[in-house]
Design a protein around this motif. Structure first.
Motif, PDB file in Angstrom:
ATOM      1  N   ASN A   1       0.822  -1.206   0.000  1.00  0.00           N
ATOM      2  CA  ASN A   1       0.000   0.000   0.000  1.00  0.00           C
ATOM      3  C   ASN A   1       0.856   1.256   0.000  1.00  0.00           C
ATOM      4  OD1 ASN A   1      -1.861   2.085   1.870  1.00  0.00           O
ATOM      5  ND2 ASN A   1      -2.997   0.897   0.348  1.00  0.00           N
TER       6      ASN A   1
ATOM      7  N   ALA B   1       2.299   1.643  -3.468  1.00  0.00           N
ATOM      8  CA  ALA B   1       1.315   2.212  -4.391  1.00  0.00           C
ATOM      9  C   ALA B   1       1.181   3.718  -4.191  1.00  0.00           C
ATOM     10  CB  ALA B   1      -0.036   1.525  -4.195  1.00  0.00           C
TER      11      ALA B   1
ATOM     12  N   ASN C   1      -2.958   4.857  -8.058  1.00  0.00           N
ATOM     13  CA  ASN C   1      -3.013   4.306  -6.708  1.00  0.00           C
ATOM     14  C   ASN C   1      -4.121   3.268  -6.589  1.00  0.00           C
ATOM     15  OD1 ASN C   1      -4.216   4.626  -3.689  1.00  0.00           O
ATOM     16  ND2 ASN C   1      -1.997   4.928  -3.683  1.00  0.00           N
TER      17      ASN C   1
ATOM     18  N   ASN D   1      -3.453  -0.803  -5.959  1.00  0.00           N
ATOM     19  CA  ASN D   1      -4.018  -1.435  -4.762  1.00  0.00           C
ATOM     20  C   ASN D   1      -5.016  -2.536  -5.133  1.00  0.00           C
ATOM     21  OD1 ASN D   1      -2.819  -0.210  -2.424  1.00  0.00           O
ATOM     22  ND2 ASN D   1      -3.850   1.691  -2.968  1.00  0.00           N
TER      23      ASN D   1
ATOM     24  N   THR E   1      -1.985  -4.964  -4.269  1.00  0.00           N
ATOM     25  CA  THR E   1      -2.018  -5.010  -2.808  1.00  0.00           C
ATOM     26  C   THR E   1      -3.102  -5.942  -2.288  1.00  0.00           C
ATOM     27  OG1 THR E   1      -1.235  -2.720  -2.769  1.00  0.00           O
ATOM     28  CG2 THR E   1      -2.142  -3.611  -0.719  1.00  0.00           C
TER      29      THR E   1
ATOM     30  N   GLN F   1      -9.216   1.359   3.213  1.00  0.00           N
ATOM     31  CA  GLN F   1      -8.908   0.672   1.961  1.00  0.00           C
ATOM     32  C   GLN F   1      -8.926  -0.841   2.145  1.00  0.00           C
ATOM     33  OE1 GLN F   1      -5.465   2.013  -0.155  1.00  0.00           O
ATOM     34  NE2 GLN F   1      -6.079   4.171  -0.137  1.00  0.00           N
ATOM     35  N   ARG F   2      -8.462  -1.293   3.309  1.00  0.00           N
ATOM     36  CA  ARG F   2      -8.420  -2.737   3.578  1.00  0.00           C
ATOM     37  C   ARG F   2      -9.806  -3.299   3.868  1.00  0.00           C
ATOM     38  NH1 ARG F   2      -5.536  -3.284   8.750  1.00  0.00           N
ATOM     39  NH2 ARG F   2      -7.629  -2.759   9.512  1.00  0.00           N
TER      40      ARG F   2
END
Length: 408
Positions: free
Chosen positions: A280, A283, A321, A325, A329, A389-390
């Motif tokens: 992350n 990115a 980005n 991700n 990611t 984001q996760r």
């Protein structure tokens, strides 16, 4: 006598700080020699109490066994005196609070040694209660609460002494860390989970902070003998070290508690937290680079205005980005349109939070705006961007996970 009469001459400051240290060092060095001989002949004495408490990176098991072995004579004197364990707890509390009062008045030697004496008594009271089979929840509660008073009194005394100095900030950070370390443990026990790990537990806090404060006047008397309000640099080193390590310990305990309480991930093919953090961050770095290069190209080569170029660069950096991700990611397979909408929402709120954080931090002119920028970015990244984001943007629903093809 120098302590009693308040003799603050350079020589008195050195010897009042060094005298107890010399006696203690002589005792513990001779004790270490005897302990090593004893270990060579009979092996390391296995103290049950020490084995239950475990070790840390800063103070290993060998040193812990040695400490409790070398303090046995003092412990036996206290045990044979017949003093109840609660009386020792109260005495420890009185000495600890007194250490804060002494430090606030600038008497670091007196305060440091009182703090160390309080810590030694705190080790003794619980052992005596358990050996006499007098241990009970009331005594444990008394001991725990008094420990918080002692830690707070020392740090409050340091905060008062450094109230007009930058050292006040690490003192307050240390106050936060020393409060959170036992709180996370207590909260975990309340939820049925035993959380005891971490490098900076109470023994380490007492040792590093007490020694640093007690011996600090020696160096000040040698190098800055004429200062009426010395910095006590050795104490400052101890404060900063305790501030950093206590918060690291609190965070590690908090993370262990959350991991113990959180449900397992929906699939074993999820990346580890460290891998997610690294990818992350990568990115973000690549997207920032693309943003900067594109703005530079649009302004220099295409004659765009800086405002338009910046806006377009932000959009292009965001796309890079998001793509990295999604593909690298989190390896997400959810629908792009709703996921991109969630990503846009998080990015927009992140920009507002970063701007607000910098605005708040610039209210303090003594703080460089560049440092404020990094502090705001770091706080927003770890508290907002990365978790969302996760768990929100790229968190595939179970049906998407089931459809994901397995590796060959």
């Amino acid at each position: 006598m120098a302590w009693i009469m308040g003799d603050l001459s350079p020589s008195a400051r050195i010897w009042t700080a060094l005298g107890p240290a010399l006696l203690a060092c002589a005792y513990f060095i001779l004790g270490l020699v005897a302990f090593c001989v004893r270990v060579a002949i009979k092996g390391v004495p296995q103290d049950e109490e020490t084995l239950k408490r475990g070790s840390t990176i800063l103070v290993g098991m060998f040193l812990r066994h040695y400490f409790f072995w070398v303090t046995q004579p003092l412990w036996k004197v206290i045990y044979r005196s017949g003093l109840p364990a609660n009386a020792l707890s109260m005495l420890s509390g009185l000495l600890g609070v007194s250490s804060g009062v002494a430090v606030a008045a600038g008497r670091f030697t007196l305060g440091g040694w009182l703090f160390l004496a309080s810590g030694i008594l705190d080790v003794m009271d619980g052992r005596i209660a358990r050996i006499r089979k007098q241990a009970n929840p009331a005594g444990a509660a008394l001991d725990s609460v008094l420990d918080r008073y002692v830690d707070s009194a020392m740090l409050m005394g340091l905060a008062w002494y450094y109230r007009d100095n930058w050292v006040l900030l690490p003192v307050l950070v240390a106050f936060l860390g020393t409060s959170l370390v036992p709180y996370v443990r207590a909260r975990g026990e309340g939820l049925g989970i035993n959380i005891r790990g971490g490098a900076m537990q109470r023994l380490e806090r007492v040792l590093f902070l007490g020694v640093g404060v007690a011996l600090a006047p020696i160096f000040e008397a040698i190098w800055f003998p004429e200062q009426k309000h010395p910095m006590h640099w050795l104490a400052v080193v101890g404060i900063v070290f305790v501030a950093i390590m206590s918060n690291v310990t609190a965070f590690s305990r908090f993370r262990a508690l959350v991991n113990a309480l959180a449900p397992p991930p929906p699939t074993s093919r999820k990346r580890s937290g460290l891998a997610i953090l690294g990818l992350n961050a990568l990115a973000g770095a690549v997207a920032t680079g693309v943003d900067f290069v594109s703005v530079l190209g649009m302004v220099e080569k295409l004659s765009f205005t800086p405002v338009i170029a910046t806006a377009l660069g932000c959009v292009l950096g965001g796309v890079v980005n998001y793509s990295m991700n999604r593909l690298l990611t989190f390896r997400s397979q959810s629908a792009v349109a709703p996921q991109l909408a969630r990503y846009t929402l998080v990015s927009a709120t992140s920009a507002l939070l970063n701007a607000g954080g910098v605005a708040l931090l610039t209210l303090h002119p003594q703080l460089a705006y560049t440092l404020g920028w990094w502090l705001a970015r770091g706080a927003v990244y770890f508290a907002w961007n990365l978790p969302l984001q996760r768990d929100y943007v790229f968190n595939d629903p179970p049906e998407a996970l089931m459809e994901r093809p397995h590796a060959a």
